[in-house]
Design an enzyme around this catalytic site. Sequence first.
Site, PDB file in Angstrom:
ATOM      1  N   GLY A  18      -7.199   3.958   5.197  1.00  0.00           N
ATOM      2  CA  GLY A  18      -6.256   2.846   5.271  1.00  0.00           C
ATOM      3  C   GLY A  18      -5.570   2.952   6.619  1.00  0.00           C
ATOM      4  CG  PHE A  19      -5.767   2.733  11.048  1.00  0.00           C
ATOM      5  CD1 PHE A  19      -5.289   4.030  10.995  1.00  0.00           C
ATOM      6  CD2 PHE A  19      -5.846   2.113  12.289  1.00  0.00           C
ATOM      7  CE1 PHE A  19      -4.890   4.701  12.146  1.00  0.00           C
ATOM      8  CE2 PHE A  19      -5.462   2.767  13.445  1.00  0.00           C
ATOM      9  CZ  PHE A  19      -4.984   4.063  13.372  1.00  0.00           C
ATOM     10  N   GLY A  20      -3.312   0.459   7.961  1.00  0.00           N
ATOM     11  CA  GLY A  20      -2.269  -0.553   8.098  1.00  0.00           C
ATOM     12  C   GLY A  20      -0.992   0.101   8.595  1.00  0.00           C
ATOM     13  N   GLY A  21       0.142  -0.354   8.062  1.00  0.00           N
ATOM     14  CA  GLY A  21       1.429   0.169   8.523  1.00  0.00           C
ATOM     15  C   GLY A  21       1.514   1.673   8.421  1.00  0.00           C
ATOM     16  CG  LEU A  22       2.741   3.658   4.887  1.00  0.00           C
ATOM     17  CD1 LEU A  22       2.737   4.158   3.466  1.00  0.00           C
ATOM     18  CD2 LEU A  22       3.930   4.233   5.640  1.00  0.00           C
ATOM     19  CE1 TYR A  63      -7.063  -1.942  10.447  1.00  0.00           C
ATOM     20  CE2 TYR A  63      -4.870  -2.651  11.105  1.00  0.00           C
ATOM     21  CZ  TYR A  63      -5.844  -2.511  10.131  1.00  0.00           C
ATOM     22  OH  TYR A  63      -5.600  -2.960   8.858  1.00  0.00           O
ATOM     23  CE  LYS A 129       5.436   1.597  -3.148  1.00  0.00           C
ATOM     24  NZ  LYS A 129       6.330   1.050  -2.119  1.00  0.00           N
ATOM     25  CB  ALA A 195      -0.580  -2.489   0.733  1.00  0.00           C
ATOM     26  CB  THR A 196       4.613  -1.451   1.550  1.00  0.00           C
ATOM     27  OG1 THR A 196       3.799  -0.374   2.016  1.00  0.00           O
ATOM     28  CG2 THR A 196       5.942  -0.912   1.089  1.00  0.00           C
ATOM     29  CD  GLU A 199       0.929  -0.983  -3.656  1.00  0.00           C
ATOM     30  OE1 GLU A 199       1.603  -0.033  -4.059  1.00  0.00           O
ATOM     31  OE2 GLU A 199      -0.078  -0.844  -2.933  1.00  0.00           O
ATOM     32  CG  HIS A 203       7.807  -2.793  -8.739  1.00  0.00           C
ATOM     33  ND1 HIS A 203       7.691  -1.881  -9.763  1.00  0.00           N
ATOM     34  CD2 HIS A 203       7.027  -2.326  -7.739  1.00  0.00           C
ATOM     35  CE1 HIS A 203       6.883  -0.902  -9.380  1.00  0.00           C
ATOM     36  NE2 HIS A 203       6.472  -1.149  -8.158  1.00  0.00           N
TER      37      HIS A 203
HETATM   38  N1  LIG Z   1       5.439   6.612  -1.891  1.00  0.00           N
HETATM   39  C1  LIG Z   1       6.077   5.930  -0.958  1.00  0.00           C
HETATM   40  O1  LIG Z   1       7.197   6.275  -0.622  1.00  0.00           O
HETATM   41  C2  LIG Z   1       5.455   4.738  -0.304  1.00  0.00           C
HETATM   42  C3  LIG Z   1       6.220   3.987   0.595  1.00  0.00           C
HETATM   43  C4  LIG Z   1       5.627   2.907   1.237  1.00  0.00           C
HETATM   44  C5  LIG Z   1       4.307   2.581   0.954  1.00  0.00           C
HETATM   45  N2  LIG Z   1       3.589   3.315   0.050  1.00  0.00           N
HETATM   46  C6  LIG Z   1       2.205   2.974  -0.277  1.00  0.00           C
HETATM   47  O2  LIG Z   1       1.362   3.106   0.841  1.00  0.00           O
HETATM   48  C7  LIG Z   1       0.218   2.266   0.680  1.00  0.00           C
HETATM   49  C8  LIG Z   1      -0.163   1.638   2.013  1.00  0.00           C
HETATM   50  O3  LIG Z   1       0.796   0.658   2.369  1.00  0.00           O
HETATM   51  P1  LIG Z   1       0.743  -0.158   3.755  1.00  0.00           P
HETATM   52  O4  LIG Z   1       1.897  -1.108   3.682  1.00  0.00           O
HETATM   53  O5  LIG Z   1       0.604   0.765   4.907  1.00  0.00           O
HETATM   54  O6  LIG Z   1      -0.611  -0.987   3.611  1.00  0.00           O
HETATM   55  P2  LIG Z   1      -1.229  -2.063   4.633  1.00  0.00           P
HETATM   56  O7  LIG Z   1      -1.512  -3.303   3.859  1.00  0.00           O
HETATM   57  O8  LIG Z   1      -0.399  -2.174   5.863  1.00  0.00           O
HETATM   58  O9  LIG Z   1      -2.606  -1.350   5.047  1.00  0.00           O
HETATM   59  C9  LIG Z   1      -3.636  -1.142   4.143  1.00  0.00           C
HETATM   60  C10 LIG Z   1      -4.849  -0.623   4.904  1.00  0.00           C
HETATM   61  O10 LIG Z   1      -5.856  -0.289   3.939  1.00  0.00           O
HETATM   62  C11 LIG Z   1      -7.088  -0.828   4.371  1.00  0.00           C
HETATM   63  N3  LIG Z   1      -7.935  -1.084   3.201  1.00  0.00           N
HETATM   64  C12 LIG Z   1      -7.730  -1.974   2.206  1.00  0.00           C
HETATM   65  N4  LIG Z   1      -8.749  -1.922   1.333  1.00  0.00           N
HETATM   66  C13 LIG Z   1      -9.602  -0.972   1.784  1.00  0.00           C
HETATM   67  C14 LIG Z   1     -10.846  -0.481   1.330  1.00  0.00           C
HETATM   68  N5  LIG Z   1     -11.412  -0.944   0.227  1.00  0.00           N
HETATM   69  N6  LIG Z   1     -11.462   0.477   2.060  1.00  0.00           N
HETATM   70  C15 LIG Z   1     -10.905   0.952   3.191  1.00  0.00           C
HETATM   71  N7  LIG Z   1      -9.725   0.531   3.664  1.00  0.00           N
HETATM   72  C16 LIG Z   1      -9.091  -0.433   2.968  1.00  0.00           C
HETATM   73  C17 LIG Z   1      -6.731  -2.090   5.128  1.00  0.00           C
HETATM   74  O11 LIG Z   1      -7.780  -2.464   6.004  1.00  0.00           O
HETATM   75  C18 LIG Z   1      -5.483  -1.624   5.867  1.00  0.00           C
HETATM   76  O12 LIG Z   1      -5.865  -0.962   7.042  1.00  0.00           O
HETATM   77  C19 LIG Z   1       0.604   1.278  -0.417  1.00  0.00           C
HETATM   78  O13 LIG Z   1      -0.118   1.577  -1.590  1.00  0.00           O
HETATM   79  C20 LIG Z   1       2.074   1.505  -0.635  1.00  0.00           C
HETATM   80  O14 LIG Z   1       2.499   1.319  -1.955  1.00  0.00           O
HETATM   81  C21 LIG Z   1       4.139   4.395  -0.564  1.00  0.00           C
END
Ligand SMILES: NC(=O)c1ccc[n+]([C@@H]2O[C@H](COP(=O)([O-])OP(=O)(O)OC[C@H]3O[C@@H](n4cnc5c(N)ncnc54)[C@H](O)[C@@H]3O)[C@@H](O)[C@H]2O)c1
EC number: 2.6.1.121
Length: 336
Positions: A18-22, A63, A129, A195-196, A199, A203
């Site tokens: 996953g190479f989005g925000g996190l 990206y 989460k 995604a964050t 998700e 809620h």
């Molecule tokens: N526990 C915590 O404190 C906390 C806090 C914030 C976010 N999160 C979790 O982190 C996760 C990521 O969040 P984000 O906002 O960075 O997401 P995002 O939407 O910015 O990025 C998602 C990435 O996943 C990739 N992706 C999606 N489907 C895929 C697949 N089938 N195969 C390969 N790559 C795939 C996308 O191309 C993208 O690069 C979320 O599930 C969020 O709930 C947890």
Amino acid sequence: MSIENLNIAPALRVGVLGFGGLGQAAAKVLAGKREMTLVAVADQKGYAYAAEGLNFKDCIAIYQSQGSVGYLESVGTLTNNSIQDLIDTAQPVDGYFLALPNLPNDFIPSVARQFIQSGWRGVLVDAIKRTSAVEQLIAMKDELQAAGITYMTGCGATPGLLTAAAALAAQSYAEIHKVEITFGVGIANWEAYRATVREDIGHIPGYTVETARAMTDAEVEALLDKTNGVLTLENMEHADDVMLELAGIVERDRVTVGGVVDTRNPKKPLSTNVKVTGRTFEGKISTHTFTLGDETSMAANVCGPAFGYLKAGMQLHKRGIYGIFTAAEIMPQFVK
Ligand SMILES: NC(=O)c1ccc[n+]([C@@H]2O[C@H](COP(=O)([O-])OP(=O)(O)OC[C@H]3O[C@@H](n4cnc5c(N)ncnc54)[C@H](O)[C@@H]3O)[C@@H](O)[C@H]2O)c1
């Protein structure tokens, strides 16, 4: 001899799924660490792998300009099956951080199953989460153990850093009465953490994981317009509860999680904190509060702990300890 000179272990080879925000934040965090090297990255359209290490700036630039690290010259591959292809191709990788959306709610457990079936051995870390998602992973304990995988679940900020803080705070008490987690998140725009935000919408009363997942970007925008970009979340289904219950600290119905997410302002709308109330052995009722600095971002508070738990998981793995562990039962190790 100084401590520095004793540290001769080679850097751990780390992948980020996953190479989005996190995921991008994770790559930036690793760039400052000598104990870990980023060797693999996957997004929805492709992956990149380099045994000697990936340049995080190149990964982020491609990206952001082309939508996938698969476009990277010589190290990138475009594929619709990026996770499976990466697992099959990228060897050796010691551990992966799963910075993936958990949409649908069994997506990350299905990725864990892919790892189990591939025969890969190492450490997996998620920042998942929902309680129901962590329960699915916990049900896979025996399979993970048999596969030689050490899986660290719920290891972001909440669940993660704040759950660990609650577990630590509990030590002053003979009995825990309640754990209250309140988070404030400020981000400049929702597209940086799609995604964050999706998700989180799941809620809100009237929404589910599935309805939030099915929303178009325009529908997300329209919802955020109504609240000036602010999402207020109460009584969330958050895995801090099951994690603290499994660790024997407090029953799950005594754990509450809520927060405010501002998707149009990087300033936190409130200070993230966890309050742990209990009774001491002397019969006193008191509350410990652990508050995150307002200047720390969500990305810092998720990615820092995720790698701290990866390091802790690696120490377990080296000792032959496999299966599943949560942020409430293991201390993260500081990554240098
Ligand atoms: N526990 C915590 O404190 C906390 C806090 C914030 C976010 N999160 C979790 O982190 C996760 C990521 O969040 P984000 O906002 O960075 O997401 P995002 O939407 O910015 O990025 C998602 C990435 O996943 C990739 N992706 C999606 N489907 C895929 C697949 N089938 N195969 C390969 N790559 C795939 C996308 O191309 C993208 O690069 C979320 O599930 C969020 O709930 C947890």
